[in-house]
Design a protein around this motif. Structure first.
Motif, PDB file in Angstrom:
ATOM      1  N   ARG A 162      -4.191  -2.531   2.723  1.00 60.30           N
ATOM      2  CA  ARG A 162      -4.576  -1.494   1.292  1.00 60.30           C
ATOM      3  C   ARG A 162      -5.673  -2.355   0.354  1.00 60.30           C
ATOM      4  O   ARG A 162      -5.902  -4.350   0.216  1.00 60.30           O
ATOM      5  CB  ARG A 162      -3.186  -1.522   0.091  1.00 60.30           C
ATOM      6  N   ASP A 181      -1.431  -5.073   7.294  1.00 57.65           N
ATOM      7  CA  ASP A 181      -2.278  -4.253   5.458  1.00 57.65           C
ATOM      8  C   ASP A 181      -2.734  -4.399   5.340  1.00 57.65           C
ATOM      9  O   ASP A 181      -3.840  -5.334   4.860  1.00 57.65           O
ATOM     10  CB  ASP A 181      -0.811  -5.035   4.763  1.00 57.65           C
ATOM     11  N   ASP A 186      -3.414  -0.969  -5.755  1.00 59.15           N
ATOM     12  CA  ASP A 186      -2.187  -0.372  -5.896  1.00 59.15           C
ATOM     13  C   ASP A 186      -2.496   1.081  -5.974  1.00 59.15           C
ATOM     14  O   ASP A 186      -2.866   1.530  -7.198  1.00 59.15           O
ATOM     15  CB  ASP A 186      -1.918  -1.669  -6.734  1.00 59.15           C
ATOM     16  N   ARG A 187      -1.776   2.402  -4.798  1.00 55.26           N
ATOM     17  CA  ARG A 187      -2.153   3.945  -5.273  1.00 55.26           C
ATOM     18  C   ARG A 187      -1.450   3.166  -6.821  1.00 55.26           C
ATOM     19  O   ARG A 187      -1.939   4.338  -7.598  1.00 55.26           O
ATOM     20  CB  ARG A 187      -0.938   3.832  -4.334  1.00 55.26           C
TER      21      ARG A 187
END
Length: 82
Positions: free
Chosen positions: A35, A33, A38-39
């Motif tokens: 990322r 992961d 948080d989008r």
């Protein structure tokens, strides 16, 4: 396709082990992961800076039950086979 997602903090320890474990499985891919935030968070805040559960109520997501209501009444008895 099945993705086995490894969190970034545990990637050094788990990624090699899981890759070896699933090397014969064609439908499984192990990924890390990557990322950073948080989008869905407003203004790109990271997950760690999200307000606590008791925070601003106006920003909370509202979950609604969209299922159809049941038909009122009882079902007729089933016919017996003769």
């Amino acid at each position: 396709m099945i993705y086995c997602v490894v969190p970034k903090p545990l990637a050094g320890e788990l990624y090699p082990k899981l890759t070896d474990h699933y090397e014969r499985e064609e439908n499984v891919t192990v990924i890390v992961d990557r990322r950073e935030f948080d989008r869905r968070a407003r203004r790109g805040r990271s997950v760690a800076t999200q307000p606590a559960a008791g925070g601003d109520v106006s920003q909370r997501r509202i979950v609604r039950d969209r299922r159809r209501a049941r038909v009122a009444g009882d079902l007729p008895p089933l016919a017996t086979g003769a």
